[in-house]
Design an enzyme around this catalytic site. Structure first.
Site, short mmCIF file in Angstrom:
data_model
loop_
_atom_site.label_atom_id
_atom_site.label_comp_id
_atom_site.label_asym_id
_atom_site.label_seq_id
_atom_site.Cartn_x
_atom_site.Cartn_y
_atom_site.Cartn_z
N LEU A 79 6.43 -2.01 0.28
CA LEU A 79 5.58 -1.82 1.44
C LEU A 79 5.64 -0.36 1.85
CD1 LEU A 79 6.77 -4.86 3.61
CD2 LEU A 79 4.65 -4.73 2.30
N HIS A 80 4.47 0.24 2.10
CA HIS A 80 4.51 1.64 2.53
C HIS A 80 3.30 2.06 3.35
CE1 HIS A 80 1.56 2.42 -0.61
NE2 HIS A 80 1.36 3.58 -0.03
N ARG A 81 2.22 1.29 3.34
CA ARG A 81 1.01 1.74 3.99
C ARG A 81 1.19 1.74 5.51
NH1 ARG A 81 -3.20 1.60 0.13
NH2 ARG A 81 -4.84 1.66 1.70
N ARG A 112 8.85 5.65 4.92
CA ARG A 112 8.12 5.19 6.10
C ARG A 112 8.58 3.79 6.52
NH1 ARG A 112 2.74 5.36 4.47
NH2 ARG A 112 2.52 7.51 5.21
N ASP A 165 1.72 -3.74 -0.90
CA ASP A 165 0.52 -3.26 -0.22
C ASP A 165 0.03 -1.97 -0.87
OD1 ASP A 165 2.38 -1.40 0.65
OD2 ASP A 165 2.03 -1.70 2.79
#
Length: 357
Positions: A203-205, A236, A281
Site C-alpha cells: 500500500l502506498h497511494r 508513506r 494499490d
C-alpha cells in the site's frame, strides 16, 4: 544526442536502469548518445532510492535536488539545470510528482520533452497520478506508450506530440533483473518462507494512506486472513501507521500480517514471484503480478491497466473490507496471457526511435 532523464521515485529508478543499458550498448557501438540522470529528491529513503542505484547498477545522478515532494520546488531546480545544460531532450517517466515537475520545467526552459509511459488513464479525475499524466502528455514532443490502449487514449484526446508504441520498461526489467532474483535473493530464507504459502500486500497511494478510514479498512481485511501476509512498508504507509498508534499496535500483534521494510528490486521480485496472491494499490505491482502470472487484488475502484482486469488476472475491490475478503476467497484466475506490455525490448525501441528522429 544528449538527454537528461528526470527521476525521483522507485518505478522511475527501475525504468532508468533499462534505459541506461540500452544507451550503453549504443555507446559501445560508437553512437553519439549521452544519458544523464537528475534526481529530484522525491524518494530519498535509502530503501526507496539508493538501494536501487546499487542493486541495478544505475549510474550516480549528475544532479541531486533537495529532499522534497513539492512539484514547484522540484520544477524550479530542474529548470535551472535544463537552462544551464541545454540538452537535446528532457525525459520523464511514470506519473509521480517528479514527472510533472520535469514536464513543467522543460516547458519553461524551452527543452523538448520525451514522455515515457504516456497515455495511461484511470479516468479518476481527482487522482494525483491522473493529473500528473494528463498534464505531462500535453507538454511532450515525443510520447512513448506502454500499451496500445494508451495510444488510443492520446489519439482520442487530440494529443499534439508524436505518439509511439514502445511497451513497458517494467516488463523489460522483469525479464532482465527479475530472473536474477532466484539466484541473488535470500529473503525468503531469512523470513522462513521458503517453500511456504503466503500473500504479498503493498500500500502506498495517497488516497489510501492519507485517509485513515480507507487504510484501516484494507488492513482489517489483511488481519483476518488465514494465510500469512508479507507487507513491505512504504515510507508513506509507515508514516500513516506511526500517526495511528492503535492501528500500528494491532498490526504488530497480528498473527496474519508480517511488516517488513521496503525491499530492493531483487528481493521484491522474489516476493512477487513466490506469492500465492498479491494485494496492492500500486499500478506497478499490479503489472508485475501480471508479468509473473500471479492473481492480483487491486484495492482501488479504478486502474490505468484495465488490460490485466480484462485478461482475468486482476480484480478491483476498492478498500472495502468485505469485498477484499470475498476476492481472496475467489481470486482472479487468468485463462489467457498476452504480451500487452510489449515484447520486453521497450528501452531499445525508445532509444532507437529517439536516434532516428
Amino acid at each position: 544526442m544528449r538527454i537528461i532523464a528526470i527521476v525521483g521515485a522507485r518505478p522511475q529508478f527501475i525504468k532508468s536502469a533499462m534505459l541506461n543499458i540500452a544507451v550503453r550498448e549504443r555507446q559501445f557501438a560508437g553512437t553519439d548518445i549521452q544519458l544523464d540522470l537528475l534526481h529530484t529528491g522525491q524518494h530519498y529513503d535509502h530503501q526507496m532510492s539508493e538501494v536501487f542505484f546499487r542493486n541495478m547498477n544505475i549510474p550516480e545522478p549528475k544532479w541531486r535536488l533537495n529532499r522534497t515532494e513539492s512539484i514547484q520546488e522540484m520544477s524550479d531546480g530542474i529548470q535551472w539545470v535544463l537552462e544551464h545544460e541545454r540538452p537535446d531532450y528532457a525525459l520523464v517517466l511514470g506519473n509521480a510528482n517528479s514527472t510533472l515537475a520535469g514536464a513543467l520545467a522543460a516547458e519553461k526552459a524551452g527543452v523538448p520533452l520525451i514522455y515515457v509511459e504516456a497515455g495511461l488513464r484511470s479516468h479518476k479525475a481527482d487522482s494525483i497520478e491522473e493529473y500528473n499524466r494528463v498534464e505531462t502528455d500535453k507538454r511532450a514532443a515525443l510520447l512513448f506508450c506502454p500499451t496500445h490502449q494508451a495510444m488510443e487514449n492520446l489519439k482520442k484526446e487530440g494529443c499534439k506530440g508524436r505518439i509511439f508504441f514502445a511497451g513497458d520498461m517494467l516488463y523489460d526489467a522483469a525479464l532482465t533483473y527479475g530472473r536474477l532474483s532466484i539466484l541473488n535473493s535470500q529473503l525468503l530464507d531469512n523470513l522462513q518462507l521458503a517453500g511456504k504459502r503466503y500473500y504479498l500486500a503493498t500500500l502506498h497511494r495517497a488516497e489510501t494512506t492519507d485517509n485513515p478510514a480507507e487504510l484501516e479498512s484494507v488492513l482489517m481485511a489483511l488481519m483476518q486472513l488465514d494465510t500469512p501476509v508479507i507487507m513491505p512498508l512504504h515510507p508513506r504507509t509507515r508514516k500513516a501507521l506511526d500517526a495511528n498508534p492503535g492501528l500500528m499496535m494491532m498490526m504488530r500483534r497480528s498473527s496474519s500480517v508480517q511488516l517488513i521494510p521496503s525491499q530492493d528490486y531483487t528481493d521484491m521480485s522474489m516476493l512477487e514471484k513466490c506469492a500465492a496472491l498479491i494485494i496492492t494499490d500500486s499500478g506497478g505491482v499490479q503489472k508485475e503480478a501480471y508479468f509473473y502470472h500471479k492473481p492480483c487484488i487491486v484495492v482501488r475502484e479504478e486502474t490505468e491497466y484495465m488490460e490485466t482486469i480484462e485478461a482475468g488476472w486482476s480484480v478491483l475491490t476498492g478498500t472495502n473490507t468485505r469485498r477484499i475478503l470475498e476476492a481472496v476467497k475467489n481470486p482472479p484466475v487468468g485463462e489467457h496471457y498476452q504480451e500487452v506490455f510489449g515484447d520486453g525490448h521497450a528501452a531499445d525501441t525508445i532509444v532507437e526511435t529517439m536516434l532516428s528522429i
